[in-house]
Design a protein around this motif. Structure first.
Motif, short mmCIF file in Angstrom:
data_model
loop_
_atom_site.label_atom_id
_atom_site.label_comp_id
_atom_site.label_asym_id
_atom_site.label_seq_id
_atom_site.Cartn_x
_atom_site.Cartn_y
_atom_site.Cartn_z
N VAL A 56 0.84 -1.20 0.00
CA VAL A 56 0.00 0.00 0.00
C VAL A 56 0.87 1.25 0.00
O VAL A 56 0.68 2.17 -0.80
CB VAL A 56 -0.97 -0.01 1.20
N SER A 57 1.87 1.28 0.88
CA SER A 57 2.75 2.46 0.93
C SER A 57 3.59 2.57 -0.34
O SER A 57 3.88 3.68 -0.80
CB SER A 57 3.63 2.43 2.18
N ALA A 58 3.96 1.44 -0.93
CA ALA A 58 4.69 1.49 -2.20
C ALA A 58 3.80 2.06 -3.31
O ALA A 58 4.27 2.83 -4.16
CB ALA A 58 5.19 0.10 -2.58
N GLY A 59 2.53 1.71 -3.30
CA GLY A 59 1.60 2.25 -4.29
C GLY A 59 1.40 3.75 -4.13
O GLY A 59 1.36 4.49 -5.12
N VAL A 60 1.30 4.22 -2.89
CA VAL A 60 1.16 5.65 -2.65
C VAL A 60 2.44 6.38 -3.07
O VAL A 60 2.39 7.48 -3.61
CB VAL A 60 0.81 5.93 -1.17
N LEU A 61 3.59 5.76 -2.85
CA LEU A 61 4.86 6.34 -3.28
C LEU A 61 4.88 6.52 -4.79
O LEU A 61 5.24 7.59 -5.30
CB LEU A 61 6.02 5.45 -2.83
N LYS A 62 4.47 5.50 -5.51
CA LYS A 62 4.43 5.59 -6.98
C LYS A 62 3.43 6.63 -7.45
O LYS A 62 3.70 7.40 -8.38
CB LYS A 62 4.10 4.22 -7.58
N LEU A 63 2.27 6.68 -6.81
CA LEU A 63 1.26 7.67 -7.16
C LEU A 63 1.76 9.09 -6.90
O LEU A 63 1.58 9.99 -7.72
CB LEU A 63 -0.03 7.41 -6.38
N GLY A 64 2.43 9.29 -5.79
CA GLY A 64 3.00 10.59 -5.47
C GLY A 64 4.05 11.01 -6.48
O GLY A 64 4.13 12.18 -6.87
N TYR A 65 4.85 10.05 -6.95
CA TYR A 65 5.88 10.37 -7.94
C TYR A 65 5.26 10.77 -9.27
O TYR A 65 5.68 11.74 -9.90
CB TYR A 65 6.82 9.17 -8.12
N VAL A 66 4.24 10.04 -9.70
CA VAL A 66 3.57 10.36 -10.96
C VAL A 66 2.87 11.72 -10.85
O VAL A 66 2.91 12.52 -11.78
CB VAL A 66 2.57 9.24 -11.35
N MET A 67 2.24 11.98 -9.70
CA MET A 67 1.62 13.29 -9.49
C MET A 67 2.66 14.39 -9.56
O MET A 67 2.44 15.43 -10.18
CB MET A 67 0.93 13.33 -8.12
N ARG A 68 3.80 14.17 -8.95
CA ARG A 68 4.88 15.16 -8.97
C ARG A 68 5.32 15.46 -10.40
O ARG A 68 5.47 16.62 -10.78
CB ARG A 68 6.05 14.66 -8.13
N LEU A 69 5.52 14.43 -11.20
CA LEU A 69 5.93 14.62 -12.59
C LEU A 69 4.87 15.40 -13.37
O LEU A 69 5.20 16.31 -14.14
CB LEU A 69 6.18 13.28 -13.27
N ALA A 70 3.61 15.06 -13.17
CA ALA A 70 2.53 15.73 -13.89
C ALA A 70 2.43 17.20 -13.52
O ALA A 70 2.26 18.06 -14.39
CB ALA A 70 1.20 15.02 -13.61
N PHE A 71 2.57 17.51 -12.25
CA PHE A 71 2.41 18.90 -11.83
C PHE A 71 3.64 19.74 -12.15
O PHE A 71 3.53 20.93 -12.41
CB PHE A 71 2.02 18.99 -10.36
N ILE A 72 4.82 19.13 -12.17
CA ILE A 72 6.00 19.87 -12.62
C ILE A 72 5.84 20.23 -14.10
O ILE A 72 6.15 21.35 -14.52
CB ILE A 72 7.29 19.05 -12.37
N GLU A 73 5.33 19.31 -14.89
CA GLU A 73 5.08 19.60 -16.30
C GLU A 73 4.03 20.70 -16.46
O GLU A 73 4.17 21.59 -17.30
CB GLU A 73 4.64 18.34 -17.03
#
Length: 82
Positions: A56-73
């Motif tokens: 679960v925490s690994a999934g949230v980590l991956k989701l947070g990383y994808v969110m970070r990439l999207a918002f930086i773009e």
């Protein structure tokens, strides 16, 4: 530090993504420690909960990383339009 209300929307979500990354990283490390090297110090129920919390925490980590990439773009696009 600026208040959250004065930031543009993508920057607010970038803070959320950064918080998700930090929190899930700490949770992943903590649950791994409880589940494996220090398992003998915890009860069976706690160990089971820690093992279940790892993916679960690994999934949230991956989701947070994808969110970070999207918002930086998104922020880069906003600054390129100006």
């Amino acid at each position: 530090m600026q208040s959250t209300q004065s930031l543009p929307l993508p920057q607010r979500y970038l803070r959320l993504a950064n918080s998700a990354l930090a929190g899930s990283s700490l949770a992943l490390i903590g649950t791994f420690l409880v589940a494996y090297p220090y398992a003998q110090h915890f009860g069976l129920g706690t160990q089971i909960a820690a093992h279940l919390a790892i993916p679960v925490s690994a999934g949230v980590l991956k989701l947070g990383y994808v969110m970070r990439l999207a918002f930086i773009e998104a922020i880069e696009r906003l600054t390129a339009q100006r």
